[in-house]
Design an enzyme around this catalytic site. Structure first.
Site, mmCIF file in Angstrom:
data_model
loop_
_atom_site.group_PDB
_atom_site.id
_atom_site.type_symbol
_atom_site.label_atom_id
_atom_site.label_comp_id
_atom_site.label_asym_id
_atom_site.label_seq_id
_atom_site.Cartn_x
_atom_site.Cartn_y
_atom_site.Cartn_z
ATOM 1 N N CYS A 1 0.659 -0.965 0.045
ATOM 2 C CA CYS A 1 0.127 -0.178 -0.302
ATOM 3 C C CYS A 1 0.621 1.121 -0.442
ATOM 4 O O CYS A 1 2.217 1.016 -0.421
ATOM 5 C CB CYS A 1 -1.068 -0.551 1.304
ATOM 6 S SG CYS A 1 -0.316 0.349 2.479
ATOM 7 N N THR A 2 0.098 2.178 0.695
ATOM 8 C CA THR A 2 1.499 3.651 0.473
ATOM 9 C C THR A 2 2.421 3.574 1.694
ATOM 10 O O THR A 2 3.265 3.635 0.759
ATOM 11 C CB THR A 2 0.198 4.996 0.609
ATOM 12 O OG1 THR A 2 -0.525 4.673 -1.164
ATOM 13 C CG2 THR A 2 1.357 6.182 0.593
ATOM 14 N N GLY A 3 1.565 3.725 2.796
ATOM 15 C CA GLY A 3 2.401 3.904 4.116
ATOM 16 C C GLY A 3 2.568 3.058 5.302
ATOM 17 O O GLY A 3 3.589 2.792 5.994
ATOM 18 N N ASN A 4 2.570 1.896 4.344
ATOM 19 C CA ASN A 4 2.470 -0.332 5.396
ATOM 20 C C ASN A 4 2.013 0.757 6.984
ATOM 21 O O ASN A 4 2.592 -0.182 7.364
ATOM 22 C CB ASN A 4 3.876 -0.051 5.271
ATOM 23 C CG ASN A 4 4.322 -1.608 5.196
ATOM 24 O OD1 ASN A 4 5.422 -2.327 6.896
ATOM 25 N ND2 ASN A 4 3.130 -2.186 5.623
ATOM 26 N N THR A 5 1.160 1.459 6.856
ATOM 27 C CA THR A 5 0.886 1.483 8.511
ATOM 28 C C THR A 5 -0.897 1.284 8.928
ATOM 29 O O THR A 5 -1.666 0.399 9.713
ATOM 30 C CB THR A 5 0.882 2.903 9.260
ATOM 31 O OG1 THR A 5 -0.316 3.738 8.276
ATOM 32 C CG2 THR A 5 1.824 3.604 8.559
ATOM 33 N N CYS A 6 -1.995 0.681 7.500
ATOM 34 C CA CYS A 6 -3.485 0.224 7.449
ATOM 35 C C CYS A 6 -3.903 -0.940 7.069
ATOM 36 O O CYS A 6 -3.410 -1.782 7.170
ATOM 37 C CB CYS A 6 -4.311 1.417 7.357
ATOM 38 S SG CYS A 6 -3.676 2.645 7.442
ATOM 39 N N ARG A 7 -3.476 -1.058 5.506
ATOM 40 C CA ARG A 7 -3.901 -1.904 4.857
ATOM 41 C C ARG A 7 -3.108 -2.717 4.729
ATOM 42 O O ARG A 7 -3.703 -3.912 4.658
ATOM 43 C CB ARG A 7 -4.768 -1.247 3.658
ATOM 44 C CG ARG A 7 -6.064 -0.597 3.158
ATOM 45 C CD ARG A 7 -6.023 0.732 1.868
ATOM 46 N NE ARG A 7 -4.597 1.696 1.464
ATOM 47 C CZ ARG A 7 -4.585 2.135 0.588
ATOM 48 N NH1 ARG A 7 -5.518 2.276 -0.402
ATOM 49 N NH2 ARG A 7 -3.525 3.163 0.539
ATOM 50 N N ASP B 1 -8.222 4.106 1.241
ATOM 51 C CA ASP B 1 -6.943 4.063 2.167
ATOM 52 C C ASP B 1 -8.259 4.938 3.170
ATOM 53 O O ASP B 1 -8.601 5.562 3.295
ATOM 54 C CB ASP B 1 -5.504 5.007 1.290
ATOM 55 C CG ASP B 1 -4.924 5.163 3.016
ATOM 56 O OD1 ASP B 1 -5.235 4.447 4.133
ATOM 57 O OD2 ASP B 1 -3.944 5.327 2.024
#
Length: 164
Positions: A14-20, A125
């Site tokens: 994903c974008t930040g590797n903190t959620c999805r 997101d």
């Protein structure tokens, strides 16, 4: 006659590797413990070492009994990408970014929805949203992981034996 000695890696991006992608990694590994696949996750714009979002941690614990509290974000680096058997992204733009970085990944990178047998679609997101946004994202990811798991089981070449 051999069976695959080590697990194949599925990398969720994903974008930040903190959620999805951490949610996808945890759900996949939980549902596929006996599989020949193992999930990891990374982000295209991750700040290495950043913890998972507190709302992602809460949702995963409450809804699925999974613990993301030890997760640390990692950047989608070249070696990690090249080592993955399959790279599944949360958004179509992630696919394009990865293919611009490493064109040789073609054939191994696609959206999670495509890999699950659905039309290419983005998993929205939840970053910056409220708890409901995280619940929605986790629910969508869980269903896509379930569909993906069925497809991988049907095409599971890890259990096939090679005759000599």
């Amino acid at each position: 006659m051999t069976v695959a000695a080590s697990k194949k890696t599925i990398l969720f991006v994903c974008t930040g590797n903190t959620c999805r992608s951490p949610m996808a990694e945890a759900l996949f590994n939980h549902l596929n413990q006996d599989s020949c696949y193992e999930a990891r996750s990374a982000g295209l714009a991750a700040h290495a070492g950043q913890a998972a979002s507190p709302l992602a941690i809460d949702v995963m614990r409450q809804a699925y009994g999974l613990d993301l509290s030890d997760h640390l974000a990692r950047q989608a680096e070249e070696d990690l990408l090249r080592g993955a058997s399959l790279i599944l992204t949360m958004e179509e733009r992630h696919v394009h970014s990865l293919l611009r970085m490493l064109p040789e990944l073609a054939g191994r990178v696609m959206t999670l929805s495509e890999a699950a047998g659905q039309a290419a679609a983005d998993v929205k997101d939840p970053y910056g949203g409220d708890a409901a946004c995280y619940v929605d994202a986790a629910t969508e990811i869980a269903e896509l992981i379930r569909l993906l798991s069925v497809r991988l089981t049907q095409n599971d070449d890890c259990r096939q034996k090679t005759n000599s």
